[in-house]
Write an enzyme that holds these catalytic residues in place. Structure first.
Site, PDB file in Angstrom:
ATOM      1  N   ASP A 116      60.685   3.837   6.931  1.00 28.66           N
ATOM      2  CA  ASP A 116      60.855   2.412   7.189  1.00 28.66           C
ATOM      3  C   ASP A 116      59.528   1.736   6.830  1.00 28.66           C
ATOM      4  OD1 ASP A 116      61.859  -0.041   7.866  1.00 28.66           O
ATOM      5  OD2 ASP A 116      62.671   0.583   9.785  1.00 28.66           O
TER       6      ASP A 116
HETATM    7  C1  BGC Z   1      63.516  -2.704   8.850  1.00 28.17           C
HETATM    8  C2  BGC Z   1      64.430  -2.011   7.872  1.00 28.17           C
HETATM    9  C3  BGC Z   1      64.455  -2.778   6.583  1.00 28.17           C
HETATM   10  C4  BGC Z   1      63.045  -2.877   6.057  1.00 28.17           C
HETATM   11  C5  BGC Z   1      62.957  -3.584   4.713  1.00 28.17           C
HETATM   12  C6  BGC Z   1      62.157  -2.998   8.260  1.00 28.17           C
HETATM   13  O1  BGC Z   1      61.418  -3.833   9.079  1.00 28.17           O
HETATM   14  O2  BGC Z   1      63.397  -1.926  10.016  1.00 28.17           O
HETATM   15  O3  BGC Z   1      65.707  -1.879   8.418  1.00 28.17           O
HETATM   16  O4  BGC Z   1      65.331  -2.180   5.669  1.00 28.17           O
HETATM   17  O5  BGC Z   1      62.267  -3.588   6.982  1.00 28.17           O
HETATM   18  O6  BGC Z   1      63.193  -4.911   4.816  1.00 28.17           O
END
Ligand code: BGC
Length: 777
Positions: free
Chosen positions: A307
């Site tokens: 993530d």
């Molecule tokens: C989130 C993810 C997301 C990623 C990209 C993160 O803060 O937890 O679910 O895909 O950002 O935007």
């Protein structure tokens, strides 16, 4: 700058694999390449092609593939000169980037692809990732709302529409579906999932993956999907965002993992880790979850992305000493691509040179990444998602709007309808519409909709205005948010201003029916939006109570991204409609339901608590040794309960009404006993006993009465969406196999135990019609 022919010679001289070279350059030099060689390489299996490319890659190029950057500058503008953006720009050109996220739009994507294809040595196309969570520009309901439809085909179609718009905009990979099971509506991200149940969650996970990816990942209207967040992120302690998940292995294997497993079985291309830790180990560094379970036991063939910066955040967790240690732990655990923290880019080469990380791990990661690029067809044409005509025709098309309207209607849940106040009469009525969300065309879009334009939804007032036979008066009554609501800022919703009440009350007084549109703003749920209170924010509760005093014919339309605690409303307001955040077509969907042109059939995918302190409250809990409800008049405290509130939730899982009524009868299990290998055959009669044609979600729950680990008091194991004309009856059949009857033990081993099972069939998780059977060896 090398000329084409120089580059060919130069590349050839360093190349260890001729076919890889020709393949990589086929889109650049299609006219000059050796056709025979090219054809041969195209018929090679993808694995052979991947290997031949791997052979000519330098270590730096390999590590580059494992790096993903967020794009934040205007790619079609002048190249950035300074700072972070300039560094990223240079990294892209030199093959130190395998993927970009949030770059979108054909022009932008084409430009960024061009940077790698034309400037980097090997020209390996980029994966272009984006959070396509519930639509791209044309928005579907938030995922939790879609789950309330229990309509698997509709959910699949919704994902396919989202994929087609995103793909038309240059994107080839979505960070969805989020398949995190959650029992805690304080957690803001419940809006992004399918609710509390692993069985429903698994069906939806599969549908979303199939919808996004289609039958052929190579098609121009499908994109790669991601199952996230692996794992247990939805069990954030106390519903507080990013918090640790402290759950046991029985809950992990039986509740958390099934939807991920289903996504894997559906062929999902990628998995994303999470921000949370599980059992003392950040999941981004969990060898147990990523390597042992996902890659080895489940045989996952795609790649794992971290993530956002979650690799480097392992240092803050206190699990990695420094960034190098974090990169080391993540790559060993099984992370293949680093989102935005540059830990892999900055540290992996050093780690390999120092002998701390084996190059085979890097090769495995790069193989997985290249394979997804091949499957998408990016090596055949890196610009295949960059067709301006297609972009113009697809995005926001009439057909897509129709699809999201259909999904929106299916997602609405009728929670209460006393005295048949709904559906509304179509003529001669004075209708007062009250509430801060009623004419809001922005909030209805919900959270996570980065590509859509602000205020591009149909507000509920606008939708209601389509029905011209009634007189409509709108008075807001109060504000909800006092600062500008956006995806990234903390919202202020503590207004105490009641100055708008007076005109709202006089409109209510003069009306035949009042429609109150209350709840949460679209940006009050989503990432970073945990709450400790789940009642109506701001002065909305006061507004509702005041309005109710002057007119009892009230309909409450809820807009929200999570279950709310609305005990007062349930006690007093005659009709309550759960309308979530339904996306672009919200107002039209709500109006059609309120006026009875669409008979609602949605069912709650998450339990609604009476108050926050009941949380976590969910239907598939395990029994304590003292679950007994004392008989009336018996005054005894030693049983599992709270002294100040009943145990039952306000609305159970699976709950939802219709304008018609349904009756269940003749529940039958064909035989009294079955062997483990037989299918258990069950039938029930469903009758439409009301005045409307309607749809019902027939739900089947089981209870395994005794087992080597305590089993839940009920588990959903089947459901069917049944359409019945008024007066019509149908026999509905279910069959259960060992897959539904078994469970995972503490070690994650699937077990089917002989013994007695109860079966319940009905309209929600409180279904009272029951029967039983014996499962024998
Ligand atoms: C989130 C993810 C997301 C990623 C990209 C993160 O803060 O937890 O679910 O895909 O950002 O935007």
């Amino acid at each position: 700058m090398l000329y084409k022919t120089d580059r060919i010679k130069w590349c050839l001289s360093i190349s260890l694999g001729l076919s890889a070279f020709i393949f990589l350059n086929s889109f650049r030099f299609a006219n000059t390449s050796n056709l025979l060689e090219m054809q041969r390489s195209q018929t090679d299996s993808i694995d052979v092609k991947v290997d031949s490319i791997l052979k000519i890659m330098t270590l730096e190029e390999k590590v580059g593939q494992m790096n993903q950057y967020n794009g934040f500058w205007d790619v079609t503008g002048p190249s950035p000169k300074d700072g972070n953006a300039a560094k990223k720009y240079e990294d892209i050109k030199s093959g130190r980037v395998g993927s970009m996220l949030t770059v979108r739009g054909v022009d932008q994507v084409r430009e960024v692809q061009k940077l790698v294809v034309e400037e980097s040595r090997l020209g390996i196309p980029l994966l272009i990732g984006f959070d396509v969570i519930h639509g791209y520009k044309t928005l579907s309901p938030i995922p939790l709302a879609e789950a309330a439809s229990w309509d698997i085909e509709a959910i699949k179609k919704s994902a396919a529409v989202a994929a087609s718009e995103a793909a038309a905009s240059g994107i080839n990979w979505t960070f969805a579906p989020m398949v995190d099971i959650s029992r805690d509506p304080r957690w803001g991200r419940v809006m992004e999932g399918a609710g509390e149940d692993p069985y429903l969650g698994s069906k939806i996970a599969r549908a979303r993956v199939e919808g996004f990816q289609g039958k052929n990942l190579n098609a121009v209207n499908t994109i790669a999907a991601t199952a996230k967040h692996f794992a247990a992120y939805g069990f954030a302690e106390a519903g507080k965002e990013y918090n640790k998940a402290d759950i046991g292995t029985v809950t992990l294997h039986n509740m958390v993992l099934p939807p991920f497993k289903a996504a894997n079985q559906a062929g999902v291309s990628t998995f994303m880790t999470g921000f949370n830790e599980f059992n003392g180990i950040p999941v981004t560094g969990s060898e147990y979850l990523l390597r042992d379970l996902l890659k080895n036991k489940w045989g996952f063939q795609g790649f794992v992305i971290s993530d956002w910066a979650s690799i480097e955040e392992m240092v803050t967790h206190g699990y990695a000493r420094d960034k190098a240690d974090a990169a080391n732990k993540a790559v060993k655990a099984g992370v293949d691509m680093d989102m935005e923290s540059s830990s892999f880019l900055d540290e992996l080469i050093g780690l390999i040179q120092a002998g701390a990380v084996r190059e085979e791990l890097i090769d495995d990661a790069v193989r997985r990444i290249l394979k997804v690029k091949f499957l998408l067809g990016l090596f055949d044409d890196p610009y295949k998602y960059c067709d301006v005509e297609r972009e113009l025709q697809t995005i926001g098309s009439e057909e897509n709007r129709k699809a999201v309207l259909d999904m929106a209607k299916k997602s609405i849940v009728l929670l209460k309808n006393e005295n048949n106040l709904l559906p509304l009469k179509k003529n001669g009525q004075k209708i007062a519409v009250i509430g801060p969300l009623a004419d809001d065309s922005n909030s209805v879009l919900g959270s996570w909709r980065i590509a859509s334009e602000d205020s591009s939804g149909v507000s509920i007032v606008e939708g209601l205005k389509q029905y011209k036979g009634n007189e409509l008066i709108f008075k807001k009554g109060a504000d909800l948010i006092t600062n500008k609501p956006t995806f990234i800022n903390e919202l202020e919703f503590n207004t105490t201003d009641k100055s708008g009440f007076e005109e709202a009350l006089s409109a209510a007084k003069a009306a035949d029916v009042v429609i109150m549109v209350l709840g949460e703003h679209g940006f009050q749920s989503g990432e970073g939006r945990s709450r400790t209170q789940l009642d109506l924010p701001g002065v909305q509760q006061d507004l509702m109570e005041e309005v109710f005093k002057v007119n009892k014919n009230c309909v409450l339309v809820l807009n929200n991204g999570r279950p709310l605690a609305i005990e007062w409303a349930d006690k007093h307001i005659p009709s309550i409609v759960e309308a979530w955040h339904l996306g672009t077509e919200t107002g039209n969907a709500v109006a059609q339901v309120l006026y009875g042109d669409y008979n609602p059939s949605g069912k709650l995918p998450m339990t609604f608590p009476r108050n926050v302190a009941q949380i976590p409250i969910y239907y598939n809990h395990r029994n304590t040794g003292r679950p007994v409800d004392p008989q009336p008049g018996e005054n005894m405290v030693f049983w599992s309960h709270y002294s100040d509130i009943e145990n039952a939730p306000l609305f159970p899982f699976g709950y939802g009404l219709s304008y018609t009524s349904f009756n269940y009868s003749n529940l039958n299990v064909e035989k009294e006993s079955y062997t483990v290998n037989e299918e258990v055959q069950i039938s029930v009669e469903l009758s439409n006993t009301g005045d409307y044609n309607g749809k019902e979600v027939v739900q089947l729950y089981i209870r395994d009465l005794f087992a080597k680990i305590v089993r839940p008091v009920r588990e959903l194991k089947g459901f069917q969406l049944v359409k019945l004309k008024k007066g019509e009856s149908k026999i509905i059949k279910f069959s259960l196999t060992s897959e539904e009857l078994g469970f995972y033990d503490q070690d994650g081993n699937f077990t089917v135990e002989p013994g007695e099972f109860e079966i319940f069939v009905g309209t929600d998780s409180n279904a009272s019609l029951k029967t039983r059977f014996l499962l024998k060896e």
